[in-house]
Design a protein around this motif. Structure first.
Motif: not given
Length: 129
Positions: A12-34
Motif C-alpha cells: 500500500a502506498e504511504k506518503q513519504g514512505y512508498s509510491e506506486f505510479s507510472s511515467y512516460i519515457g522520453n527516449g533521451s539519455a537525459d531521461g525522465t525525472f519522476t
C-alpha cells in the motif's frame, strides 16, 4: 494451471514512505525525472506497452547512477551492466534511453521505497532525532 506456483506482493502506498505510479519515457539519455517526494532507496520499473523485464535498482549496490540491476522475474545473477538511475532527494531520474526504462513514448510503472522515510509504515510522522 493448477500445478503452477504463484507469488503475490501486496503493498500500500504511504506518503513519504512508498509510491506506486507510472511515467512516460522520453527516449533521451537525459531521461525522465519522476517525483516521489522522498529519496528512493529501492526502485522497481516495468515497461507495460512492450515485453521487458522487471528491473530493480537500489542505493546499496554500486554508486549513485551506476546501480547494477536485478531482475524480479528472472533467476539471473546481478546484471553486469548498469542501469543509469539517479536516486535523488525527491525522486529519481533515468539516465539512459534503454527501452527497458526510457523509450520515447514508452509506458512504465514503478514502485519506490524511501531511504529515510518521513513516516512509519502506518503513515505516522517519524520523530526527529
Amino acid at each position: 494451471e493448477a500445478s503452477d506456483a504463484y507469488v503475490a506482493y501486496c503493498w500500500a502506498e504511504k506518503q513519504g514512505y512508498s509510491e506506486f505510479s507510472s511515467y512516460i519515457g522520453n527516449g533521451s539519455a537525459d531521461g525522465t525525472f519522476t517525483y516521489t517526494g522522498f529519496k528512493p532507496a529501492w526502485i522497481m520499473i516495468k515497461r507495460t506497452d512492450s515485453a521487458n523485464n522487471w528491473i530493480i535498482t537500489d542505493n546499496e549496490r554500486g554508486a549513485n547512477g551506476i546501480n547494477p540491476r536485478l531482475y524480479a522475474d528472472l533467476t539471473d545473477a546481478e546484471g553486469s551492466a548498469a542501469d543509469y538511475i539517479d536516486h535523488l532527494s525527491n525522486g529519481f531520474k533515468i539516465r539512459t534511453s534503454a527501452g527497458s526504462m526510457n523509450t520515447s513514448g514508452g509506458k512504465y510503472i514503478y514502485t519506490a521505497f524511501a531511504e529515510s522515510p518521513f513516516v512509519t509504515s502506518k503513515g505516522v510522522p517519524s520523530a526527529a532525532r
